[in-house]
Design a protein around this motif. Structure first.
Motif, PDB file in Angstrom:
ATOM      1  N   ARG A 132       0.828  -1.199   0.000  1.00 46.50           N
ATOM      2  CA  ARG A 132       0.000   0.000   0.000  1.00 46.50           C
ATOM      3  C   ARG A 132       0.867   1.256   0.000  1.00 46.50           C
ATOM      4  O   ARG A 132       0.626   2.195  -0.745  1.00 46.50           O
ATOM      5  CB  ARG A 132      -0.904  -0.011   1.232  1.00 46.50           C
ATOM      6  CG  ARG A 132      -2.040   0.974   1.166  1.00 46.50           C
ATOM      7  CD  ARG A 132      -2.767   1.020   2.480  1.00 46.50           C
ATOM      8  NE  ARG A 132      -1.867   1.416   3.571  1.00 46.50           N
ATOM      9  CZ  ARG A 132      -2.214   1.393   4.854  1.00 46.50           C
ATOM     10  NH1 ARG A 132      -3.396   0.952   5.210  1.00 46.50           N
ATOM     11  NH2 ARG A 132      -1.350   1.774   5.782  1.00 46.50           N
ATOM     12  N   ASP A 133       1.911   1.233   0.822  1.00 45.96           N
ATOM     13  CA  ASP A 133       2.750   2.418   0.939  1.00 45.96           C
ATOM     14  C   ASP A 133       3.596   2.669  -0.295  1.00 45.96           C
ATOM     15  O   ASP A 133       4.028   3.790  -0.545  1.00 45.96           O
ATOM     16  CB  ASP A 133       3.641   2.305   2.184  1.00 45.96           C
ATOM     17  CG  ASP A 133       2.804   2.273   3.459  1.00 45.96           C
ATOM     18  OD1 ASP A 133       1.611   2.638   3.371  1.00 45.96           O
ATOM     19  OD2 ASP A 133       3.317   1.871   4.513  1.00 45.96           O
ATOM     20  N   ASP A 138      -2.716  -3.950  -6.005  1.00 46.14           N
ATOM     21  CA  ASP A 138      -3.484  -4.192  -7.218  1.00 46.14           C
ATOM     22  C   ASP A 138      -2.648  -4.004  -8.485  1.00 46.14           C
ATOM     23  O   ASP A 138      -3.110  -3.458  -9.482  1.00 46.14           O
ATOM     24  CB  ASP A 138      -4.720  -3.279  -7.267  1.00 46.14           C
ATOM     25  CG  ASP A 138      -5.728  -3.756  -8.296  1.00 46.14           C
ATOM     26  OD1 ASP A 138      -5.650  -4.939  -8.685  1.00 46.14           O
ATOM     27  OD2 ASP A 138      -6.577  -2.958  -8.717  1.00 46.14           O
ATOM     28  N   THR A 139      -1.388  -4.415  -8.434  1.00 51.45           N
ATOM     29  CA  THR A 139      -0.602  -4.467  -9.669  1.00 51.45           C
ATOM     30  C   THR A 139      -0.131  -5.900  -9.886  1.00 51.45           C
ATOM     31  O   THR A 139      -0.010  -6.678  -8.937  1.00 51.45           O
ATOM     32  CB  THR A 139       0.659  -3.578  -9.600  1.00 51.45           C
ATOM     33  OG1 THR A 139       1.476  -4.062  -8.531  1.00 51.45           O
ATOM     34  CG2 THR A 139       0.313  -2.127  -9.380  1.00 51.45           C
ATOM     35  N   ALA A 220      -7.503  -5.873  -6.800  1.00 48.45           N
ATOM     36  CA  ALA A 220      -8.885  -5.427  -6.973  1.00 48.45           C
ATOM     37  C   ALA A 220      -9.196  -5.569  -8.463  1.00 48.45           C
ATOM     38  O   ALA A 220      -8.598  -6.407  -9.125  1.00 48.45           O
ATOM     39  CB  ALA A 220      -9.028  -3.997  -6.492  1.00 48.45           C
ATOM     40  N   ALA A 221     -10.058  -4.738  -8.993  1.00 48.17           N
ATOM     41  CA  ALA A 221     -10.537  -4.910 -10.363  1.00 48.17           C
ATOM     42  C   ALA A 221      -9.418  -4.971 -11.407  1.00 48.17           C
ATOM     43  O   ALA A 221      -9.472  -5.756 -12.344  1.00 48.17           O
ATOM     44  CB  ALA A 221     -11.491  -3.776 -10.705  1.00 48.17           C
ATOM     45  N   ARG A 222      -8.373  -4.159 -11.220  1.00 48.20           N
ATOM     46  CA  ARG A 222      -7.397  -3.974 -12.296  1.00 48.20           C
ATOM     47  C   ARG A 222      -6.566  -5.229 -12.571  1.00 48.20           C
ATOM     48  O   ARG A 222      -6.456  -5.676 -13.702  1.00 48.20           O
ATOM     49  CB  ARG A 222      -6.492  -2.789 -11.928  1.00 48.20           C
ATOM     50  CG  ARG A 222      -5.744  -2.170 -13.062  1.00 48.20           C
ATOM     51  CD  ARG A 222      -5.447  -0.694 -12.743  1.00 48.20           C
ATOM     52  NE  ARG A 222      -5.061  -0.507 -11.340  1.00 48.20           N
ATOM     53  CZ  ARG A 222      -3.799  -0.305 -10.937  1.00 48.20           C
ATOM     54  NH1 ARG A 222      -2.813  -0.287 -11.802  1.00 48.20           N
ATOM     55  NH2 ARG A 222      -3.533  -0.129  -9.662  1.00 48.20           N
ATOM     56  N   SER A 223      -5.951  -5.774 -11.538  1.00 48.12           N
ATOM     57  CA  SER A 223      -4.993  -6.852 -11.786  1.00 48.12           C
ATOM     58  C   SER A 223      -5.504  -8.211 -11.290  1.00 48.12           C
ATOM     59  O   SER A 223      -4.739  -9.158 -11.168  1.00 48.12           O
ATOM     60  CB  SER A 223      -3.663  -6.530 -11.117  1.00 48.12           C
ATOM     61  OG  SER A 223      -3.821  -6.562  -9.719  1.00 48.12           O
ATOM     62  N   ALA A 224      -6.795  -8.317 -10.985  1.00 49.39           N
ATOM     63  CA  ALA A 224      -7.325  -9.576 -10.459  1.00 49.39           C
ATOM     64  C   ALA A 224      -7.175 -10.704 -11.474  1.00 49.39           C
ATOM     65  O   ALA A 224      -7.603 -10.569 -12.615  1.00 49.39           O
ATOM     66  CB  ALA A 224      -8.792  -9.406 -10.097  1.00 49.39           C
TER      67      ALA A 224
END
Lengths: 276, 290
Positions: A132-133, A138-139, A220-224
């Motif tokens: 997160r930091d 999500d990549t 999340a949506a992008r790299s799921a």
């Protein structure tokens, strides 16, 4: 003992074994069948086995609604990416342990394998916060990195069990013939190591393909990839069994097919080299 | 140059070694530290004793999760071993197309339960799957509603988990059966000892190490179980099917309670250590004696 009895007995065991096989295969078969049903046929009472109107509509809908192919591509990149990087790191390590074993080699191997048994939750929070930091949440890069590290012990272990089966005498013979280290690796070692490397690749692609814990927590949506995509698919809009089955079928088909054509490697891989 | 040649094996081993060391133990140490702080949504690093563990053991939800772990783990290990052994003995009878069957038995292990969970949700759904199928066969009063009953839902997880792992245990046992010295078996057959006696008195006792390995693998799978619950029940009804891993997940991500997440992770870690360390010790000791 009369021969007829043993033949009859053999037929009986074969029948039992196949019945159990069918039973075990049923949930998979049912998913595939349901994917070709309409939503109303999918929840029909009593259940319909083959007597329904076959349709491809679910596959079209899944792709239209949520861009299935992007998640499929995510799965491919993540599973192959993490496996290939893992192999690059692990091949030298496994080579050294198999051919130049030290006093502690076995201890190191067992220690590596033991880390695989530790629950992933123990490292989840720090990795999550770190991601997160650094903006990596999500990549695909993050997942490739995490899965490489998570599966590294298994890659090392599997390669080691394969490499150990390569007879050391062949290397010695090559050395006697005046082959240098480079020639030894290229001409003698590589051809014999490739089957083992391929099997390790197969198993780890499957493991990474199935990975749910990390993909659910870090994407999340992008790299799921497909696992995370399917897990999310069922919750918000209620259960659409037919569409969910279509998405699931597309997620398991590559593995069913790959597994079928490499049965021996699959069996050996899933049992971590315990079964030859 | 000579130094390099002597140390190449160590040097190429180093990246894997360091990666695992830092990645696994470094982060576990971090989690351990956090478990002794008052961290909530954000990590805080001032130590504050066993407060999180006290909260954890006082939480009814953690109680449910640990209880479920013992029910689930016990039944999962027992049934997977028994069914795995039966399947292995079946396949050991030199039946037709053994390779194909072995692959079919192993397929569930090769697929993610998140994905095969789709079919299980249908099978377990009391309005659709198994219940209606059996009722359709004429058993009007057949009921199979475990999925929606708080006291029974954990057993649906056992069911799916056993389905997934039995084939894997079968493969381990089959390898064990095949590695038993055929001379001994033939001698026993010549002596007229019946097949079931050969299995129970000769073959199975020599497989003790494989039983132990299978137990260790299954036990750690049980403690790590996560996607099973997510796929089938999501922890519900309520939190009736929570396991330690889903408890930890809920604390970390939906409740924003890092301290609880860390302390529950540490307890899981200790349970795994309690099982794995004696095993590793017994595996490594004979080598040292040599």
């Amino acid at each position: 003992m009369p021969r007829a009895v043993t033949t009859r007995r053999k037929a009986a065991t074969t029948l039992i074994a196949w019945t159990i096989g069918l039973l075990i295969f049923f949930p998979i078969l049912w998913t595939v069948l349901t994917s070709f049903k309409s939503e109303s046929d999918a929840i029909a009472i009593p259940p319909k086995f083959l007597n329904f109107d076959w349709t491809l509509a679910n596959y079209v809908t899944v792709q239209e609604r949520s861009n299935y192919f992007r998640h499929f591509w995510n799965s491919v990149v993540i599973s192959f990416g993490s496996t290939l990087i893992g192999l690059v790191i692990a091949i030298p390590a496994a080579w050294s342990m198999a051919f130049v074993p030290g006093r502690r080699t076995r201890d190191i191997l067992m220690w590596m394998l033991s880390t695989k048994m530790l629950p992933a939750v123990g490292v989840l929070v720090p990795i999550y916060l770190l991601a997160r930091d650094t903006g990596l949440l999500d990549t695909r890069i993050l997942l490739v990195g995490v899965l490489t590290l998570i599966n590294l012990p298994i890659i090392v272990w599997m390669l080691y069990t394969y490499f150990r089966e390569i007879p050391g005498e062949i290397l010695e013979a090559a050395r006697m013939d005046g082959a240098g280290l480079r020639a030894e690796i290229i001409h003698a070692l590589t051809p014999m190591a490739i089957p083992g490397i391929a099997s390790t690749l197969l198993l780890n692609v499957i493991l990474a393909w199935n990975e749910a814990f990390w993909t659910l927590n870090l994407t999340a949506a992008r790299s799921a990839p497909l696992t995370a995509f399917i897990a999310s698919y069922s919750s918000p809009e209620g259960l659409f069994y037919a569409k969910l089955s279509a998405a699931s079928t597309m997620a398991i088909a590559p593995i069913l097919i790959l597994g079928w054509f490499s049965q021996k490697q699959l069996v050996r891989g899933l049992t971590f080299g315990a079964v030859k | 140059m000579e130094w390099l040649e002597r140390n190449v094996p160590k040097l190429v081993l180093a990246p894997s070694f360091v990666a695992i060391l830092v990645f696994v133990y470094g982060f576990i140490a971090w989690t351990a530290w956090i478990s002794f702080t008052r961290s909530r949504l954000m990590p805080r690093y001032e130590l504050d004793g066993f407060i999180q563990y006290e909260r954890l053991f006082a939480a009814p939800r953690w109680d449910v999760a640990m209880n479920n772990l013992f029910i689930f783990g016990g039944l999962f290990i027992l049934f997977s071993m028994v069914i795995g052994l039966v399947l292995a003995i079946l396949l050991d009878q030199k039946i037709r197309a053994e390779g194909v069957l072995r692959t079919i038995y192993l397929y569930p292990m090769a697929l993610s339960l998140i994905v095969t969970g789709t079919a299980w949700k249908w099978i377990l759904n009391p309005g659709l799957g198994l219940q209606e199928m059996v009722r359709g066969w004429g058993f009007e009063n057949f009921t199979f509603d475990w999925l929606i009953r708080p006291d029974m839902a954990i057993y649906t997880i056992v069911l799916a988990a056993v389905w997934q792992a039995s084939g894997f245990v079968m493969a381990l046992f089959l390898a064990g059966l095949r590695s038993v010295d055929t001379e001994i078996i033939r001698a026993a057959q010549v002596d007229g000892i019946p097949t079931h006696r050969i299995y129970s008195a000769i073959i199975i006792p020599t497989m003790a190490p494989i039983f132990l390995s299978a137990f260790i693998v299954l036990a750690h799978l049980a403690i790590k179980a996560f996607d099973l619950v997510i796929a089938l029940t999501g922890g519900g009804p309520g939190y009736a099917t929570d396991l330690p891993a889903t408890y930890m997940y809920a604390m970390a991500f939906s409740r924003g309670d890092l301290g609880q997440a860390a302390s529950s992770a540490m307890i899981m870690m200790m349970v795994v250590f309690a099982i794995v360390v004696p095993y590793l010790y017994s595996e490594l000791r004979p080598r040292r004696d040599q």
